[in-house]
Design an enzyme around this catalytic site. Sequence first.
Site, PDB file in Angstrom:
ATOM      1  N   ASP A  10      38.650  47.471  33.105  1.00 15.51           N
ATOM      2  CA  ASP A  10      38.132  46.348  33.882  1.00 15.51           C
ATOM      3  C   ASP A  10      38.205  45.142  32.950  1.00 15.51           C
ATOM      4  OD1 ASP A  10      36.606  44.409  35.067  1.00 15.51           O
ATOM      5  OD2 ASP A  10      34.826  45.661  35.328  1.00 15.51           O
ATOM      6  N   ASP A  34      39.717  38.399  40.713  1.00 18.31           N
ATOM      7  CA  ASP A  34      39.027  37.098  40.817  1.00 18.31           C
ATOM      8  C   ASP A  34      37.542  37.320  41.153  1.00 18.31           C
ATOM      9  OD1 ASP A  34      38.701  34.363  40.992  1.00 18.31           O
ATOM     10  OD2 ASP A  34      39.774  34.121  42.882  1.00 18.31           O
TER      11      ASP A  34
HETATM   12  N1  AR6 Z   1      40.274  44.259  36.007  1.00 17.18           N
HETATM   13  C1  AR6 Z   1      41.607  44.313  35.846  1.00 17.18           C
HETATM   14  N2  AR6 Z   1      42.479  44.307  36.892  1.00 17.18           N
HETATM   15  C2  AR6 Z   1      41.956  44.269  38.137  1.00 17.18           C
HETATM   16  C3  AR6 Z   1      40.559  44.208  38.389  1.00 17.18           C
HETATM   17  C4  AR6 Z   1      39.703  44.206  37.249  1.00 17.18           C
HETATM   18  N3  AR6 Z   1      38.378  44.144  37.369  1.00 17.18           N
HETATM   19  N4  AR6 Z   1      40.368  44.170  39.736  1.00 17.18           N
HETATM   20  C5  AR6 Z   1      41.587  44.215  40.303  1.00 17.18           C
HETATM   21  N5  AR6 Z   1      42.546  44.279  39.353  1.00 17.18           N
HETATM   22  P1  AR6 Z   1      44.530  40.841  42.874  1.00 17.18           P
HETATM   23  P2  AR6 Z   1      46.658  38.807  43.282  1.00 17.18           P
HETATM   24  C6  AR6 Z   1      44.017  44.317  39.485  1.00 17.18           C
HETATM   25  O1  AR6 Z   1      44.578  41.209  44.318  1.00 17.18           O
HETATM   26  O2  AR6 Z   1      47.586  39.830  43.816  1.00 17.18           O
HETATM   27  C7  AR6 Z   1      42.076  37.206  45.159  1.00 17.18           C
HETATM   28  O3  AR6 Z   1      41.349  37.252  46.340  1.00 17.18           O
HETATM   29  C8  AR6 Z   1      44.607  44.823  40.793  1.00 17.18           C
HETATM   30  O4  AR6 Z   1      44.599  46.247  40.829  1.00 17.18           O
HETATM   31  O5  AR6 Z   1      43.211  40.687  42.223  1.00 17.18           O
HETATM   32  O6  AR6 Z   1      47.167  37.835  42.258  1.00 17.18           O
HETATM   33  C9  AR6 Z   1      42.347  35.784  44.689  1.00 17.18           C
HETATM   34  O7  AR6 Z   1      41.268  34.929  44.993  1.00 17.18           O
HETATM   35  C10 AR6 Z   1      46.013  44.252  40.691  1.00 17.18           C
HETATM   36  O8  AR6 Z   1      46.824  45.090  39.869  1.00 17.18           O
HETATM   37  O9  AR6 Z   1      45.321  39.432  42.610  1.00 17.18           O
HETATM   38  C11 AR6 Z   1      43.582  35.429  45.441  1.00 17.18           C
HETATM   39  O10 AR6 Z   1      43.287  34.985  46.765  1.00 17.18           O
HETATM   40  C12 AR6 Z   1      45.827  42.924  39.937  1.00 17.18           C
HETATM   41  O11 AR6 Z   1      44.491  42.989  39.405  1.00 17.18           O
HETATM   42  C13 AR6 Z   1      44.350  36.728  45.505  1.00 17.18           C
HETATM   43  O12 AR6 Z   1      43.368  37.751  45.399  1.00 17.18           O
HETATM   44  C14 AR6 Z   1      45.945  41.688  40.786  1.00 17.18           C
HETATM   45  O13 AR6 Z   1      45.402  41.918  42.098  1.00 17.18           O
HETATM   46  C15 AR6 Z   1      45.303  36.883  44.334  1.00 17.18           C
HETATM   47  O14 AR6 Z   1      46.078  38.019  44.522  1.00 17.18           O
END
Ligand code: AR6
Length: 170
Positions: A10, A34
């Site tokens: 995380d 996020d």
């Molecule tokens: N630590 C590390 N990685 C994580 C965590 C964490 N705590 N939580 C999720 N991931 P995403 P995007 C991973 O959807 O595709 C948001 O609503 C996840 O498994 O977070 O860039 C924003 O506000 C994946 O591999 O980001 C935007 O609206 C990676 O983080 C939108 O999502 C990115 O997934 C951005 O979408």
Amino acid sequence: MGQIRIVTADITQLEVDAVVNAANRSLLGGGGVDGAIHRAAGPQLLAYCEGLGGCPTGEARLTPGFQLPAAWIIHTVGPVWSDGKQGEPELLGACYENSFKLAVDKGCRSIAFPAISTGVYGYPKREAAELALGVMKAWQARFEEIIACCYSDADAEIYRLLCPECGGGQ
Ligand code: AR6
């Protein structure tokens, strides 16, 4: 030469100088990484972000880490995947480049990235990992440690296959 490490973690828990957030253009929070960063950093982060006026896709903005172990959060906005012909690779590359630039400006020696755009935004994971690792290697000499922070072992395995010489760990 610094080390690139691939970890399953995380990102909010990592003790690094800067963590990167995969934000949206409002910078006002969302789901995924996020949401996790906003929850862990505390409400001061949203208040600070409200003063930034958003961020265009491919660019990056810096805030304090507030309640995170990291001193800084670098918020970058990845592209939404469409068909790969709408500038997605260039924009994703710009996210990594612009994040590294801000980190160097602040004297950061360690930085952790999530897999930007590969969640809600739908960027194919392997292609995104290949691009991320390429930019990380270009900046490796400027840092002690660059962490590719994956949220699952399956995601980390994609990075490990592309970079067998990268380090691992928790
Ligand atoms: N630590 C590390 N990685 C994580 C965590 C964490 N705590 N939580 C999720 N991931 P995403 P995007 C991973 O959807 O595709 C948001 O609503 C996840 O498994 O977070 O860039 C924003 O506000 C994946 O591999 O980001 C935007 O609206 C990676 O983080 C939108 O999502 C990115 O997934 C951005 O979408």
